[in-house]
Write a protein that holds these residues in place. Structure first.
Motif, PDB file in Angstrom:
ATOM      1  N   ASP A 121     103.789 -65.464  31.678  1.00 42.47           N
ATOM      2  CA  ASP A 121     102.545 -64.783  31.160  1.00 42.47           C
ATOM      3  C   ASP A 121     101.631 -64.551  32.311  1.00 42.47           C
ATOM      4  O   ASP A 121     100.998 -63.520  32.185  1.00 42.47           O
ATOM      5  CB  ASP A 121     102.204 -65.984  30.056  1.00 42.47           C
ATOM      6  N   ASP A 122     101.321 -65.524  32.885  1.00 39.94           N
ATOM      7  CA  ASP A 122     100.068 -65.317  34.097  1.00 39.94           C
ATOM      8  C   ASP A 122     100.635 -64.236  35.102  1.00 39.94           C
ATOM      9  O   ASP A 122      99.863 -63.767  35.698  1.00 39.94           O
ATOM     10  CB  ASP A 122      99.935 -66.576  34.717  1.00 39.94           C
ATOM     11  N   LEU A 123     101.709 -64.122  35.540  1.00 39.43           N
ATOM     12  CA  LEU A 123     102.394 -63.410  36.399  1.00 39.43           C
ATOM     13  C   LEU A 123     102.191 -61.805  35.641  1.00 39.43           C
ATOM     14  O   LEU A 123     101.777 -60.965  36.818  1.00 39.43           O
ATOM     15  CB  LEU A 123     103.918 -63.503  36.687  1.00 39.43           C
ATOM     16  N   ILE A 124     102.416 -61.602  34.478  1.00 34.45           N
ATOM     17  CA  ILE A 124     102.325 -60.331  33.998  1.00 34.45           C
ATOM     18  C   ILE A 124     100.818 -60.103  33.884  1.00 34.45           C
ATOM     19  O   ILE A 124     100.329 -58.910  34.207  1.00 34.45           O
ATOM     20  CB  ILE A 124     102.938 -60.436  32.566  1.00 34.45           C
ATOM     21  N   HIS A 125     100.053 -61.016  33.581  1.00 37.64           N
ATOM     22  CA  HIS A 125      98.541 -60.955  33.752  1.00 37.64           C
ATOM     23  C   HIS A 125      98.255 -60.450  35.059  1.00 37.64           C
ATOM     24  O   HIS A 125      97.357 -59.602  35.108  1.00 37.64           O
ATOM     25  CB  HIS A 125      97.843 -62.083  33.369  1.00 37.64           C
ATOM     26  N   ASN A 126      98.491 -60.922  35.906  1.00 35.29           N
ATOM     27  CA  ASN A 126      98.239 -60.779  37.351  1.00 35.29           C
ATOM     28  C   ASN A 126      98.518 -59.385  37.849  1.00 35.29           C
ATOM     29  O   ASN A 126      98.009 -58.673  38.180  1.00 35.29           O
ATOM     30  CB  ASN A 126      98.935 -61.714  38.574  1.00 35.29           C
ATOM     31  N   LEU A 127      99.869 -58.925  37.718  1.00 32.69           N
ATOM     32  CA  LEU A 127     100.585 -57.469  38.055  1.00 32.69           C
ATOM     33  C   LEU A 127      99.658 -56.645  37.299  1.00 32.69           C
ATOM     34  O   LEU A 127      99.139 -55.527  37.957  1.00 32.69           O
ATOM     35  CB  LEU A 127     101.795 -57.657  37.675  1.00 32.69           C
ATOM     36  N   GLY A 128      99.363 -56.838  36.024  1.00 38.58           N
ATOM     37  CA  GLY A 128      98.511 -56.066  35.179  1.00 38.58           C
ATOM     38  C   GLY A 128      97.244 -55.767  35.690  1.00 38.58           C
ATOM     39  O   GLY A 128      96.698 -54.549  35.876  1.00 38.58           O
ATOM     40  N   LEU A 129      96.720 -56.711  36.096  1.00 33.43           N
ATOM     41  CA  LEU A 129      95.284 -56.758  36.486  1.00 33.43           C
ATOM     42  C   LEU A 129      95.104 -56.089  37.778  1.00 33.43           C
ATOM     43  O   LEU A 129      94.308 -55.154  38.234  1.00 33.43           O
ATOM     44  CB  LEU A 129      94.829 -58.458  36.705  1.00 33.43           C
ATOM     45  N   GLN A 130      95.927 -56.233  38.731  1.00 37.14           N
ATOM     46  CA  GLN A 130      96.321 -55.609  40.108  1.00 37.14           C
ATOM     47  C   GLN A 130      96.539 -54.200  39.924  1.00 37.14           C
ATOM     48  O   GLN A 130      95.830 -53.242  40.401  1.00 37.14           O
ATOM     49  CB  GLN A 130      97.281 -56.114  40.848  1.00 37.14           C
ATOM     50  N   ALA A 131      97.326 -53.760  38.869  1.00 36.31           N
ATOM     51  CA  ALA A 131      97.536 -52.414  38.537  1.00 36.31           C
ATOM     52  C   ALA A 131      96.307 -51.597  38.018  1.00 36.31           C
ATOM     53  O   ALA A 131      95.822 -50.444  38.432  1.00 36.31           O
ATOM     54  CB  ALA A 131      98.604 -52.085  37.543  1.00 36.31           C
ATOM     55  N   PRO A 170      88.999 -64.120  33.750  1.00 38.79           N
ATOM     56  CA  PRO A 170      90.317 -63.566  33.710  1.00 38.79           C
ATOM     57  C   PRO A 170      90.349 -62.097  34.171  1.00 38.79           C
ATOM     58  O   PRO A 170      91.506 -61.485  34.449  1.00 38.79           O
ATOM     59  CB  PRO A 170      90.928 -63.421  32.141  1.00 38.79           C
ATOM     60  N   TYR A 171      89.177 -61.355  34.554  1.00 42.30           N
ATOM     61  CA  TYR A 171      88.917 -60.067  35.091  1.00 42.30           C
ATOM     62  C   TYR A 171      88.778 -59.951  36.521  1.00 42.30           C
ATOM     63  O   TYR A 171      88.647 -58.876  36.916  1.00 42.30           O
ATOM     64  CB  TYR A 171      88.056 -59.375  34.214  1.00 42.30           C
ATOM     65  N   PHE A 172      88.455 -61.215  37.018  1.00 44.37           N
ATOM     66  CA  PHE A 172      88.538 -61.179  38.675  1.00 44.37           C
ATOM     67  C   PHE A 172      89.948 -61.006  39.270  1.00 44.37           C
ATOM     68  O   PHE A 172      90.921 -61.324  38.771  1.00 44.37           O
ATOM     69  CB  PHE A 172      88.098 -62.553  39.021  1.00 44.37           C
ATOM     70  N   PHE A 173      89.827 -60.128  40.161  1.00 43.55           N
ATOM     71  CA  PHE A 173      91.256 -59.743  40.677  1.00 43.55           C
ATOM     72  C   PHE A 173      91.961 -61.188  41.438  1.00 43.55           C
ATOM     73  O   PHE A 173      93.177 -61.179  41.530  1.00 43.55           O
ATOM     74  CB  PHE A 173      91.141 -58.637  41.804  1.00 43.55           C
TER      75      PHE A 173
END
Lengths: 298, 407
Positions: free
Chosen positions: A267-277, A246-249
């Motif tokens: 859910d996953d979209l928010i994870h993705n954007l948070g991770l990219q940020a 889950p921490y891989f970009f």
């Protein structure tokens, strides 16, 4: 030396305190340099060709009749079976096909080249002669890279939309949840998906920029960035690394498909954007830490 | 920026160098701090979210069961997370537990379309899945299995039952009401905590103790926790915990833990729930152009042969299963008729198939003869050499005892 760099140094350096507008001047020159390069144009041309290839392949495959798609998601990139229903789906298929490799590779080339390429060709010190400061230069470089992310994604999307409209019927489309939405709504979602895909590349861009500050060789920085992208995606496939994934970009990259659900599954979209940020913050600040304290020898 | 940036290239003395080095290192504090803050946020967020059980008026187990029975939630939508950990091997048709009852029902069905609900149900029997449910009255239901960049939906609107598999772009259509035996409608699929809870409460009789065990927060709602424990020994079911919404009486979370302890075998709970009326468009489905549509009645016997792997172990036609024992210790007995149909652990023909099956099961002997026991974390099954199958949510010993008694 490119005409742009001469333009930068030709700016009258009368101000001791940098004018706030100076950042925009620097940014503009960075954008022009980036998008005028033949390399950039070639990358964009390759990206634009991908949807054409997919479109022709799907069209020739399904000329005999409907169906014929793969069984399950492993039959090809996401949404490929729906392309024959509606040309708009080619946008999603093309983005799903280019996101794992082509787009990050292009970003890796641009981001990796950002600092190291200038150092390699000996133009970095001239850029720093201008009273813009290293932080501003880095910021301008990063913004130019992100602008390239957006342009590259839009090039894929627009090329796919054109090919899709040419080869397949358009009209109301069925979301993957089975509900129907109007074509205008679908177009809106396609634009949103393109923005999300562009945002998904922000992490790679920051990573590439950081790598670029580490070396004076543009090629080395590009190769390292692209290598990292590939390595991370391989690691993302190994089930034993389940806890780390889950921490891989790249882990949530395909979550843009969730925008095609109805209602949208955030859910996953928010994870993705948070991770990219998070990647942008960590590697952006690491690049800043490295670049502002680096001895510039080239 | 700071002025020293522009005169970085000026030569510096020894002392300057040391200070410079420190200053350089200090800059890396920023990315490290960002990582630290992020890690702390990720680590601590669940701790805060899960804090504090709600204060609710006391209620007896009987009242709570009545509350569930009376619960009549017609309009709702939500997201359910289902984790199933039966422990491999996955024995397909032999999983005859209350948790996978519908799964094995599905196995008996025919298969011919990727969108056929029955072929999808086995997927729910293992791993973690996210399912979205929506309902508006009795005849408007929708259940969608969220997959990577695809979705599998079963939609019931009036008498029409549609299943749409976006990954393969295939749809399956049938009419509810006609010879219902072979139909799968969204409500037949045990995907919501409510379905599981109803199954569990059906089994609740004098062999069961039912208690209320405090309160919990599920999907942001206050809930009572109902705990069901088998009184009998010999079953592999440890306890079943059901979180019941305090306002509506709808079960929000269902957890089945095995007697042997460890992780839950079945854990199904809402992560989001709303009791507002879902949009009417949710329940309308028109197959898009180019989608392959299979009608429920189009499936022929020929297509039965193209069953995917894992379904091959279905019971042979004609074998009628019967149930022995009662309550939690019920054992399903199936006479497959004739020896040698099922390769058992005792047969030593050395073929790769029997060797593979041997590695999955343990061979046992008893008054009944010889046989092989296949175990999962919840369900055990005994296949004897003379072709009888005993299966249930019971321990191995109970199976052997049943087989001995049946002799």
């Amino acid at each position: 030396m490119s005409p742009v760099e001469t333009a930068v140094t030709a700016q009258p350096p009368v101000v001791q305190k940098p004018n706030p507008l100076w950042t925009f001047g620097l940014l503009r020159s960075e954008l022009v340099t980036t998008f005028r390069r033949w390399r950039t144009l070639a990358l964009l041309a390759v990206l634009a060709a991908v949807p054409v290839l997919i479109g022709i392949a799907v069209k020739s495959q399904t000329n005999g009749g409907p169906g014929g798609g793969g069984h399950g998601a492993d039959g090809g990139p996401a949404f490929i079976t729906q392309v024959t229903n509606n040309g708009l789906f080619l946008v999603f298929t093309a983005l799903a096909a280019t996101l794992p490799f082509f787009l990050p590779m292009a970003i890796g080339v641009i981001a990796g080249d950002a600092i190291a390429g200038e150092a390699n060709s000996g133009t970095l010190r001239y850029l720093l002669v201008a009273p813009a400061g290293r932080t501003r230069l880095l910021f301008a470089k990063y913004t130019a890279t992100m602008a390239f992310c957006l342009v590259a994604t839009l090039v894929v999307a627009i090329s796919a939309l054109a090919v899709g409209a040419l080869l397949f019927p358009l009209g109301d489309l069925t979301t993957i949840s089975g509900t129907r939405i109007s074509f205008a709504d679908g177009l809106g979602r396609a634009l949103l998906i393109a923005l999300v895909v562009a945002a998904s590349l922000v992490g790679v861009a920051a990573l590439g920029l950081f790598v670029s500050t580490l070396t004076n060789s543009g090629i080395a920085a590009m190769a390292t960035t692209v290598g990292l992208v590939i390595t991370v995606q391989i690691l993302d496939q190994i089930p034993q690394l389940h806890a780390l994934q889950p921490y891989f970009f790249s882990h949530y990259w395909l979550s843009f498909a969730d925008l095609m659900r109805d209602p949208v599954y955030w859910d996953d979209l928010i994870h993705n954007l948070g991770l990219q940020a998070l990647y942008a913050a960590v590697f952006g600040s690491a690049a800043w830490a490295r670049f502002t304290a680096k001895d510039i020898t080239a | 920026m700071a002025p020293y940036e522009s005169d970085d290239s000026t030569p510096a003395g020894e002392v300057e160098d040391v200070r410079d080095g420190r200053r350089r290192a200090a800059r890396y504090v920023v990315p490290v701090a960002v990582v630290g803050v992020a890690a702390a946020t990720i680590g601590l967020a669940p701790a805060f979210a899960g804090s504090g059980d709600p204060d609710l008026p006391k209620i007896s187990a009987q009242q709570l069961i009545e509350k569930i029975a009376k619960s009549d939630v017609q309009q709702m939508s939500g997201t359910v997370q289902i984790s199933t950990d039966l422990g491999l091997p996955n024995l397909g048709g032999l999983e005859n537990s209350l948790a996978s009852g519908a799964v094995s029902q599905g196995v008996k069905g025919k298969d011919g379309s990727a969108a056929d609900p029955k072929s999808k149900m086995l997927e729910l029997a293992s791993g973690t899945h996210t399912v979205r449910v929506a309902s508006d009255g009795q005849d408007k239901r929708k259940l969608s299995l969220i997959e990577k960049a695809a979705e599998y939906s079963v939609i019931r609107n009036g008498n029409d039952v549609w299943a749409y598999d976006s990954a393969s772009n295939e749809a399956f259509h049938s009419i509810a009401g006609e010879h219902r035996g072979g139909k799968v409608t969204p409500e037949d699929v045990p995907a919501t905590p409510k379905d599981f809870a109803e199954e569990a409460l059906k089994a609740a009789d004098k062999t069961t103790s039912v208690t209320v065990d405090g309160t919990a927060q599920v999907a942001g709602r206050d809930a009572y926790k109902l705990v069901i424990r088998p009184k009998q020994s010999g079953t592999t079911v440890g306890a079943i915990s059901i979180a019941v919404d305090a306002k509506t009486g709808m079960p929000l979370k269902f957890t089945l833990t095995p007697a042997t302890g460890g992780a839950a075998v079945v854990d199904a709970g809402f992560t989001k729930v709303s009791f507002a009326k879902p949009a009417a468009s949710t329940f309308t489905f028109t197959p898009p152009k180019g989608t392959k549509v299979t009608q429920g009645d189009d499936l022929t016997a020929e297509q039965r042969k193209t069953q995917p792997k894992g379904m091959e172990k279905k019971a042979p036609e004609g074998a009628q299963p019967k149930t022995i024992g009662q309550g939690w210790n019920s054992i399903v007995v199936l006479d497959t008729g004739g020896k040698g149909k099922m390769p058992s652990g005792a047969s030593s023909d050395g073929s790769p198939v029997s060797g593979f099956l041997n590695s999955l099961g343990d061979s046992v002997t008893g008054e009944f003869g010889k046989g092989t026991v296949f175990s999962t974390r919840l369900v055990n099954a005994l296949i004897t050499d003379d072709g009888k199958v005993y299966a249930g949510a019971v321990t191995k010993d109970a199976l052997v005892k049943a087989a001995n008694a049946g002799k």
